[in-house]
Design an enzyme around this catalytic site. Structure first.
Site, PDB file in Angstrom:
ATOM      1  N   ARG A   1     -19.631  -5.997   4.977  1.00  0.00           N
ATOM      2  CA  ARG A   1     -20.530  -5.053   5.654  1.00  0.00           C
ATOM      3  C   ARG A   1     -21.980  -5.115   5.158  1.00  0.00           C
ATOM      4  NH1 ARG A   1     -16.726  -1.823   2.765  1.00  0.00           N
ATOM      5  NH2 ARG A   1     -17.578  -1.152   0.764  1.00  0.00           N
ATOM      6  N   ASP A   2     -22.798  -4.286   5.777  1.00  0.00           N
ATOM      7  CA  ASP A   2     -24.199  -4.030   5.398  1.00  0.00           C
ATOM      8  C   ASP A   2     -25.125  -5.211   5.704  1.00  0.00           C
ATOM      9  OD1 ASP A   2     -22.907  -1.789   4.384  1.00  0.00           O
ATOM     10  OD2 ASP A   2     -22.979  -2.465   2.301  1.00  0.00           O
TER      11      ASP A   2
ATOM     12  N   GLN B   1     -27.548   6.896   6.220  1.00  0.00           N
ATOM     13  CA  GLN B   1     -26.145   7.178   6.494  1.00  0.00           C
ATOM     14  C   GLN B   1     -25.958   8.682   6.448  1.00  0.00           C
ATOM     15  OE1 GLN B   1     -23.020   4.669   6.476  1.00  0.00           O
ATOM     16  NE2 GLN B   1     -24.760   4.217   7.777  1.00  0.00           N
TER      17      GLN B   1
ATOM     18  N   ASP C   1     -26.683   5.830   1.987  1.00  0.00           N
ATOM     19  CA  ASP C   1     -27.661   4.733   1.934  1.00  0.00           C
ATOM     20  C   ASP C   1     -28.834   4.872   2.909  1.00  0.00           C
ATOM     21  OD1 ASP C   1     -25.273   3.977   0.799  1.00  0.00           O
ATOM     22  OD2 ASP C   1     -24.979   2.226   2.057  1.00  0.00           O
TER      23      ASP C   1
ATOM     24  N   LEU D   1     -25.746  12.705   2.980  1.00  0.00           N
ATOM     25  CA  LEU D   1     -26.630  11.542   3.152  1.00  0.00           C
ATOM     26  C   LEU D   1     -26.170  10.490   2.157  1.00  0.00           C
ATOM     27  CD1 LEU D   1     -30.537  11.596   2.978  1.00  0.00           C
ATOM     28  CD2 LEU D   1     -29.216  10.371   1.244  1.00  0.00           C
TER      29      LEU D   1
ATOM     30  N   GLU E   1     -22.169  -4.567  -2.399  1.00  0.00           N
ATOM     31  CA  GLU E   1     -22.619  -3.842  -1.209  1.00  0.00           C
ATOM     32  C   GLU E   1     -24.128  -4.022  -1.020  1.00  0.00           C
ATOM     33  OE1 GLU E   1     -19.633  -0.248  -0.498  1.00  0.00           O
ATOM     34  OE2 GLU E   1     -20.943   0.192  -2.178  1.00  0.00           O
TER      35      GLU E   1
HETATM   36  C1  FRU Z   1     -22.693   1.964   0.152  1.00  0.00           C
HETATM   37  C2  FRU Z   1     -21.741   1.951   1.340  1.00  0.00           C
HETATM   38  C3  FRU Z   1     -21.980   0.754   2.222  1.00  0.00           C
HETATM   39  C4  FRU Z   1     -21.435   1.217   3.535  1.00  0.00           C
HETATM   40  C5  FRU Z   1     -21.859   2.664   3.550  1.00  0.00           C
HETATM   41  C6  FRU Z   1     -20.930   3.584   4.275  1.00  0.00           C
HETATM   42  O1  FRU Z   1     -22.885   3.228  -0.358  1.00  0.00           O
HETATM   43  O2  FRU Z   1     -20.407   1.986   0.891  1.00  0.00           O
HETATM   44  O3  FRU Z   1     -21.378  -0.434   1.743  1.00  0.00           O
HETATM   45  O4  FRU Z   1     -21.947   0.507   4.627  1.00  0.00           O
HETATM   46  O5  FRU Z   1     -21.948   3.047   2.202  1.00  0.00           O
HETATM   47  O6  FRU Z   1     -21.482   4.850   4.375  1.00  0.00           O
END
Ligand code: FRU
Length: 471
Positions: A148-149, A44, A28, A26, A203
């Site tokens: 991203r994100d 995640q 984010d 696991l 991030e």
């Molecule tokens: C942060 C990250 C995010 C990315 C995700 C991938 O921990 O690196 O930037 O979207 O994890 O799992």
């Protein structure tokens, strides 16, 4: 998967009241939102082991932020625009549907990455349908593939999407897009902060508004350690200022503050519920660190939810009130410590909530010890002379990440000290004086080490409340 699950289930470090993966890794929290009378939270997830493999979104939901329903996998990466993982993102409710924005991570044969910003829509039956194509397909000029994100929200009748980015010169930043319909997005530029120049990649951006204040949360990678600050491999923190001016990206703000002072906290995400409460959940872990549960086929969990309040130039983080639902049998003690350490006899739990209030302290320190056993203890104390809060996990059990040190500290000026601690099988979350500071950490202690004590090198009164966890 069945074999892996057997190994995971037999691990003595499995948590009791935290969101953790059934197997695998696991990281984010994603898509945190209040929709259709429930909190929805995704994370995640890589199912096949404790490594950062091809990421999925796993889905859980709850009416009370305490009891979470397992809704199974939310997003499985199946399309060309997410071939190498459905990376992090956020949720926004519009037209009675939950819109989930995330980064589709892709790589070509030469392993060159291209990120797409994607949309999936969940209806009130929990059915999730992906948009047939990504909504942001190209990278603007000047940025690397670390892009991203997406965090999507509404401001003045327009939608905005923040994206964590890295400039070609290896500098972290946040860019934003604007939209009228959540489908067509126009690149606007960077959020202009004075913090630019710190770190190579930012991030997981997030944005909160309290009355006339704007708060930008993000997780910068590459900050140099600075005294007690920035001791973990990567950081998470916030800037408080006037609201961001989205016509030009201007953001007037104060210093960067870390959200959490512990060893294991990263990539938090917030949502607002029907009562207008702003709630934060973080990943209780960090990238690029091996954890003791790896050998048992799983890694990490999420933090308990925290309610955010703004007090001056500081975010206050309190465990949400609903966590009181976890309170089982209660034990109360009242002591006057006289330069001593006092064990709480007859309390031998691995999971509990502990509130401890020290008053009238003078001397050098007051503190608590958790998960005590032969050669083991996790120590949290106030260093009165140096005005510092200290968490020491050097004797917490199985050691890991020691290259980043075994103590975390922060400056703090206390006359009275109230610590509220949530202890789960392999974690502690310590809230100081009703959320003024938080220390979140994993600990991997032997099952038999269950002692609790309080200590002071002076004459101090201490009031103790302990609750067994009722689950
Ligand atoms: C942060 C990250 C995010 C990315 C995700 C991938 O921990 O690196 O930037 O979207 O994890 O799992």
């Amino acid at each position: 998967m069945t074999k892996l699950k057997e190994i995971v289930d037999s691990c003595s470090y499995r948590q009791k009241f935290h969101i953790q993966p059934t197997t695998g890794l696991l990281n984010d929290p994603n898509g945190f939102s209040y929709y259709n009378g429930e909190y929805h939270l995704f994370y995640q997830w890589f199912p096949l082991g404790p490594v950062h493999g091809i990421k999925h979104w796993y889905h859980v939901s709850s009416k009370d932020l305490v009891n979470w329903k397992d809704c199974g996998v939310g997003i499985i990466p199946t399309e060309y625009f997410e071939s190498h993982g459905a990376f992090s993102g956020s949720g926004i409710v519009e037209n009675n549907k939950l819109h989930l924005f995330y980064t589709g991570n892709t790589r070509n044969e030469e392993w060159i990455r291209h990120p797409y910003q994607c949309l999936a829509i969940m209806d009130s039956n929990g059915e999730i349908t992906k948009n047939s194509e990504a909504v942001i397909k190209d990278l603007p000029n000047g940025y690397t593939d670390n892009f991203r994100d997406p965090k999507v929200f509404k401001d003045n009748n327009k939608y905005y999407c923040l994206i964590g980015a890295e400039r070609k010169e290896n500098l972290g930043t946040i860019v934003y897009y604007e939209s009228n319909n959540l489908l067509d997005w126009k690149f606007k530029g960077e959020i202009k902060t004075d913090f630019f120049g710190n770190g190579f990649m930012w991030e997981c951006p997030d944005y909160l508004r309290f009355d006339n204040k704007g708060i930008l949360i993000f997780s910068p990678q590459g900050l140099e350690a600075d005294g007690d600050k920035y001791q973990n491999i990567f950081q998470s923190g916030y800037l408080i200022g006037d609201k961001i001016d989205f016509s030009n990206g201007e953001f007037n703000h104060g210093n960067f503050n870390e959200l959490d002072r512990g060893f294991d906290f990263y990539a938090p995400q917030t949502t607002e519920d029907k009562h207008g409460r702003k709630i934060l959940v973080g990943w209780m872990g960090l990238p690029e660190i091996d954890y003791p549960t790896d050998k048992s086929g799983w890694a990490h969990c999420l933090t308990i939810p925290r309610e955010l309040e703004l007090k001056g130039d500081k975010l206050i983080q309190k465990p949400v009130k609903e966590l009181e639902l976890l309170r089982g049998e209660n034990l109360k003690y009242s002591y006057t410590l006289n330069n001593e350490e006092k064990d709480i006899v007859g309390f031998n739990e691995k999971t509990y909530e502990f509130i401890c209030e020290f008053s009238n302290f003078t001397g050098k320190y007051v503190g608590v010890k958790l998960r005590k056993g032969i050669d083991e203890e996790t120590v949290f104390y106030y260093d009165i002379e140096n005005k510092k809060l200290v968490l020491d996990r050097s004797k917490s059990g199985e050691v890991f990440a020691t290259e980043y040190g075994t103590e975390r500290k922060c400056e703090y000026n206390a006359e009275n000290l109230k610590v509220q601690i949530f202890v789960d099988t392999s974690s502690v979350e310590i809230f100081v004086n009703d959320g003024e500071e938080v220390f979140t950490s994993r600990i991997f202690t032997k099952e038999i080490s269950t002692g609790v004590s309080v200590f002071a090198d002076n004459n101090t009164n201490v009031e103790i409340n302990l609750w067994k966890i009722n689950i």
